[in-house]
Scaffold this active site. Structure first.
Site, PDB file in Angstrom:
ATOM      1  N   ARG A 105      -3.663   3.517  12.266  1.00 11.40           N
ATOM      2  CA  ARG A 105      -3.213   4.734  11.566  1.00 11.40           C
ATOM      3  C   ARG A 105      -2.253   5.530  12.425  1.00 11.40           C
ATOM      4  O   ARG A 105      -1.369   6.195  11.912  1.00 11.40           O
ATOM      5  CB  ARG A 105      -4.409   5.560  11.107  1.00 11.40           C
ATOM      6  CG  ARG A 105      -5.120   4.816   9.989  1.00 11.40           C
ATOM      7  CD  ARG A 105      -6.222   5.605   9.340  1.00 11.40           C
ATOM      8  NE  ARG A 105      -6.934   4.742   8.411  1.00 11.40           N
ATOM      9  CZ  ARG A 105      -8.127   5.006   7.904  1.00 11.40           C
ATOM     10  NH1 ARG A 105      -8.744   6.121   8.247  1.00 11.40           N
ATOM     11  NH2 ARG A 105      -8.692   4.163   7.075  1.00 11.40           N
ATOM     12  N   CYS A 143       0.865  -1.179   0.000  1.00  8.38           N
ATOM     13  CA  CYS A 143       0.000   0.000   0.000  1.00  8.38           C
ATOM     14  C   CYS A 143       0.896   1.221   0.000  1.00  8.38           C
ATOM     15  O   CYS A 143       2.098   1.104   0.217  1.00  8.38           O
ATOM     16  CB  CYS A 143      -0.930   0.004   1.209  1.00  8.38           C
ATOM     17  SG  CYS A 143      -2.315   1.154   0.971  1.00  8.38           S
ATOM     18  N   LYS A 174     -11.776  -7.687   5.494  1.00  8.40           N
ATOM     19  CA  LYS A 174     -11.191  -6.838   6.524  1.00  8.40           C
ATOM     20  C   LYS A 174     -12.101  -5.657   6.802  1.00  8.40           C
ATOM     21  O   LYS A 174     -12.548  -5.025   5.842  1.00  8.40           O
ATOM     22  CB  LYS A 174      -9.829  -6.349   6.022  1.00  8.40           C
ATOM     23  CG  LYS A 174      -9.142  -5.394   6.945  1.00  8.40           C
ATOM     24  CD  LYS A 174      -7.900  -4.869   6.295  1.00  8.40           C
ATOM     25  CE  LYS A 174      -7.319  -3.837   7.215  1.00  8.40           C
ATOM     26  NZ  LYS A 174      -6.272  -3.083   6.588  1.00  8.40           N
ATOM     27  N   TYR A 179      -3.116  -9.204  15.822  1.00  3.73           N
ATOM     28  CA  TYR A 179      -2.112  -8.753  16.795  1.00  3.73           C
ATOM     29  C   TYR A 179      -2.110  -9.660  18.022  1.00  3.73           C
ATOM     30  O   TYR A 179      -1.231  -9.569  18.860  1.00  3.73           O
ATOM     31  CB  TYR A 179      -2.390  -7.286  17.177  1.00  3.73           C
ATOM     32  CG  TYR A 179      -2.457  -6.411  15.950  1.00  3.73           C
ATOM     33  CD1 TYR A 179      -1.294  -6.015  15.306  1.00  3.73           C
ATOM     34  CD2 TYR A 179      -3.685  -6.064  15.373  1.00  3.73           C
ATOM     35  CE1 TYR A 179      -1.347  -5.272  14.135  1.00  3.73           C
ATOM     36  CE2 TYR A 179      -3.749  -5.316  14.204  1.00  3.73           C
ATOM     37  CZ  TYR A 179      -2.581  -4.929  13.588  1.00  3.73           C
ATOM     38  OH  TYR A 179      -2.632  -4.209  12.420  1.00  3.73           O
ATOM     39  N   CYS A 220      -3.845   6.224  -0.133  1.00  3.31           N
ATOM     40  CA  CYS A 220      -3.284   4.958  -0.598  1.00  3.31           C
ATOM     41  C   CYS A 220      -2.870   5.004  -2.073  1.00  3.31           C
ATOM     42  O   CYS A 220      -2.594   3.967  -2.668  1.00  3.31           O
ATOM     43  CB  CYS A 220      -4.284   3.825  -0.365  1.00  3.31           C
ATOM     44  SG  CYS A 220      -4.776   3.686   1.363  1.00  3.31           S
ATOM     45  N   GLU A 257     -16.452  -7.559  -5.488  1.00  5.51           N
ATOM     46  CA  GLU A 257     -15.027  -7.233  -5.321  1.00  5.51           C
ATOM     47  C   GLU A 257     -14.179  -8.511  -5.299  1.00  5.51           C
ATOM     48  O   GLU A 257     -13.116  -8.573  -5.909  1.00  5.51           O
ATOM     49  CB  GLU A 257     -14.808  -6.464  -3.996  1.00  5.51           C
ATOM     50  CG  GLU A 257     -15.093  -4.983  -4.068  1.00  5.51           C
ATOM     51  CD  GLU A 257     -13.952  -4.201  -4.743  1.00  5.51           C
ATOM     52  OE1 GLU A 257     -12.989  -4.825  -5.218  1.00  5.51           O
ATOM     53  OE2 GLU A 257     -14.053  -2.970  -4.804  1.00  5.51           O
ATOM     54  N   LYS A 301     -12.280  -4.870   1.516  1.00  2.00           N
ATOM     55  CA  LYS A 301     -11.740  -4.033   2.592  1.00  2.00           C
ATOM     56  C   LYS A 301     -12.650  -2.829   2.768  1.00  2.00           C
ATOM     57  O   LYS A 301     -12.875  -2.057   1.835  1.00  2.00           O
ATOM     58  CB  LYS A 301     -10.327  -3.584   2.241  1.00  2.00           C
ATOM     59  CG  LYS A 301      -9.703  -2.670   3.289  1.00  2.00           C
ATOM     60  CD  LYS A 301      -8.256  -2.362   2.984  1.00  2.00           C
ATOM     61  CE  LYS A 301      -7.689  -1.388   3.997  1.00  2.00           C
ATOM     62  NZ  LYS A 301      -6.298  -1.035   3.682  1.00  2.00           N
ATOM     63  N   CYS A 336      -0.139   4.327   1.618  1.00  2.00           N
ATOM     64  CA  CYS A 336      -0.526   5.362   2.589  1.00  2.00           C
ATOM     65  C   CYS A 336       0.556   5.666   3.621  1.00  2.00           C
ATOM     66  O   CYS A 336       0.636   6.775   4.126  1.00  2.00           O
ATOM     67  CB  CYS A 336      -1.840   5.000   3.278  1.00  2.00           C
ATOM     68  SG  CYS A 336      -1.824   3.436   4.140  1.00  2.00           S
ATOM     69  N   ARG A 383     -11.083   7.682   3.207  1.00  2.00           N
ATOM     70  CA  ARG A 383     -10.796   6.628   2.232  1.00  2.00           C
ATOM     71  C   ARG A 383     -12.075   6.071   1.569  1.00  2.00           C
ATOM     72  O   ARG A 383     -12.067   5.009   0.973  1.00  2.00           O
ATOM     73  CB  ARG A 383     -10.051   5.476   2.902  1.00  2.00           C
ATOM     74  CG  ARG A 383      -8.745   5.874   3.556  1.00  2.00           C
ATOM     75  CD  ARG A 383      -7.766   4.708   3.547  1.00  2.00           C
ATOM     76  NE  ARG A 383      -6.725   4.773   4.543  1.00  2.00           N
ATOM     77  CZ  ARG A 383      -5.728   5.648   4.553  1.00  2.00           C
ATOM     78  NH1 ARG A 383      -5.644   6.580   3.623  1.00  2.00           N
ATOM     79  NH2 ARG A 383      -4.811   5.610   5.500  1.00  2.00           N
TER      80      ARG A 383
HETATM   81  C1  PBG Z   1      -3.023   0.108   4.590  1.00  5.14           C
HETATM   82  C2  PBG Z   1      -3.620  -0.704   5.678  1.00  5.14           C
HETATM   83  C3  PBG Z   1      -4.453  -0.314   6.738  1.00  5.14           C
HETATM   84  C4  PBG Z   1      -4.596  -1.449   7.541  1.00  5.14           C
HETATM   85  C5  PBG Z   1      -3.893  -2.480   6.940  1.00  5.14           C
HETATM   86  N1  PBG Z   1      -3.317  -2.001   5.776  1.00  5.14           N
HETATM   87  C6  PBG Z   1      -5.017   0.995   7.119  1.00  5.14           C
HETATM   88  C7  PBG Z   1      -6.001   1.687   6.286  1.00  5.14           C
HETATM   89  O1  PBG Z   1      -6.473   1.191   5.264  1.00  5.14           O
HETATM   90  O2  PBG Z   1      -6.309   2.817   6.662  1.00  5.14           O
HETATM   91  C8  PBG Z   1      -5.357  -1.534   8.831  1.00  5.14           C
HETATM   92  C9  PBG Z   1      -4.905  -2.591   9.781  1.00  5.14           C
HETATM   93  C10 PBG Z   1      -5.408  -2.471  11.164  1.00  5.14           C
HETATM   94  O3  PBG Z   1      -6.223  -1.588  11.510  1.00  5.14           O
HETATM   95  O4  PBG Z   1      -4.984  -3.288  11.976  1.00  5.14           O
HETATM   96  N2  PBG Z   1      -3.884   0.758   3.747  1.00  5.14           N
END
Ligand code: PBG
Length: 324
Positions: A205, A120, A248, A313, A130, A233, A195, A122, A217
């Site tokens: 973030r 990504c 996600k 995590y 992103c 998707e 996502k 971002c 986003r």
């Molecule tokens: C990158 C990304 C994000 C997460 C994983 N890859 C953040 C977003 O899309 O803002 C989030 C992971 C998490 O909250 O644990 N774009």
């Protein structure tokens, strides 16, 4: 069969009965542990809203990856936070970028654990979006080239799998083509296929210093109200060459995980994101929940919904419990 002939409680009488008829068994094999890497030496900074998680320089990262491997977890997922960000996300695909260096060092020092990289932009853009900005919005097609270049640079550094999370249309096709042209045709893609534009990424973030500097986003991540669109998707990503499809976040979207399981015969991953982790940790710290039980129940529910792979995590903590 109805009551009183059938009494479901008969088979709940004790743990041996319960063990025997248990349908879902969480295993350490299902887990992926996400880690945040920063440049420099001897840096290990706690992440405020993710107790027990850190931003780490490569020296500390290596120890953490080694520990993850010793716990039997098959894979880590890496996020990089560069020192410098710019408009074009040049740190994302640089040969000496933070992820590229981290992957090479892990491959030298801790063989035999899979290294997955989040693809990504971002974390690398000064504006925190992103992709590439044109006329005040993220431009899809120019972003595709940068994503493909980033994925190739990760694979060349030794990444075992790339995980594109930018939610650009056509990103899986662009990355698959890029990898194949670069001779990385055996590198699989785990697509963040469905996502959502979720507030549950809040703690991440802060961890990845990737909050958008303007707007949000919602022009690329999905509307939380949509389920059928998730299937569209995922169908696209499968057609474009995804090897694994991901949903996600996980817990607020268990219905989507279940639908993915029923519609597709590819491995399904689910990302138990930072906000889901933070909720359980926070309640446990306040003494409002049994943190260990809440963790195991949440992870089991994600698997029961249909996920084969859980990015979390909690991976190390869960592995410790599962290994007992
Ligand atoms: C990158 C990304 C994000 C997460 C994983 N890859 C953040 C977003 O899309 O803002 C989030 C992971 C998490 O909250 O644990 N774009």
């Amino acid at each position: 069969m109805n009551f009183p002939d059938y009494r479901p409680r008969r088979l709940r009488k004790n743990e041996n009965f319960r063990r025997m008829i248990r349908e879902t068994k969480l295993s350490v094999d299902d887990l992926v542990y996400p880690l945040f890497v920063v440049p420099g030496k001897d840096r290990k900074k706690p992440i405020n809203a993710m107790p027990g998680q850190f931003q780490m320089s490569i020296d500390h990262l290596l120890k953490e990856v080694q520990k993850t491997k010793e716990l039997g977890i098959p894979a880590v997922l890496l996020f990089g936070i560069p020192d410098q960000k710019d408009e074009t996300a040049s740190g994302a695909f640089a040969r000496e970028g933070i992820i590229q260096q981290a992957v090479r060092r892990i491959k030298e020092r801790v063989p035999d654990i899979l290294v997955i990289t989040d693809v990504c932009l971002c974390e690398y853009t000064s504006h925190g979006h992103c992709g590439m900005i044109e006329k005040g919005d993220v431009d899809n097609d120019t972003t595709l080239e940068v994503l493909a270049e980033t994925a190739v640079s990760h694979a060349k550094a030794g990444a075992d799998m790339v995980a594109p999370s930018a939610m650009m249309d056509g990103q899986i096709m662009a990355i698959r083509e890029g990898l194949d042209e670069a001779g990385c045709e055996s590198t699989p893609i785990m697509a963040y296929a469905a996502k959502y534009a979720s507030c549950f990424y809040g703690p991440f973030r802060e961890a990845a210093q990737s909050a958008p500097q303007f707007g949000d986003r919602k022009t690329y991540q999905m509307d939380p109200a949509n389920g059928d669109e998730a299937i569209r998707e995922m169908t696209l990503d499968v057609a474009e060459g995804a090897d694994i499809i991901m949903v996600k976040p996980a817990l607020p979207y268990l219905d989507i995980i279940r639908r993915a399981r029923e519609e597709f015969d590819l491995p399904i991953a689910a990302y138990n994101v930072s906000g889901e982790f933070a909720m359980i940790r926070a309640a446990a710290q306040l003494g409002w929940l049994d943190g260990e039980r809440a963790m195991m129940e949440a992870l089991t529910s994600i698997k029961r919904a249909g996920a084969d792979i859980i990015l979390t995590y909690f991976a190390q903590d869960a592995a410790r419990i599962l290994g007992k």
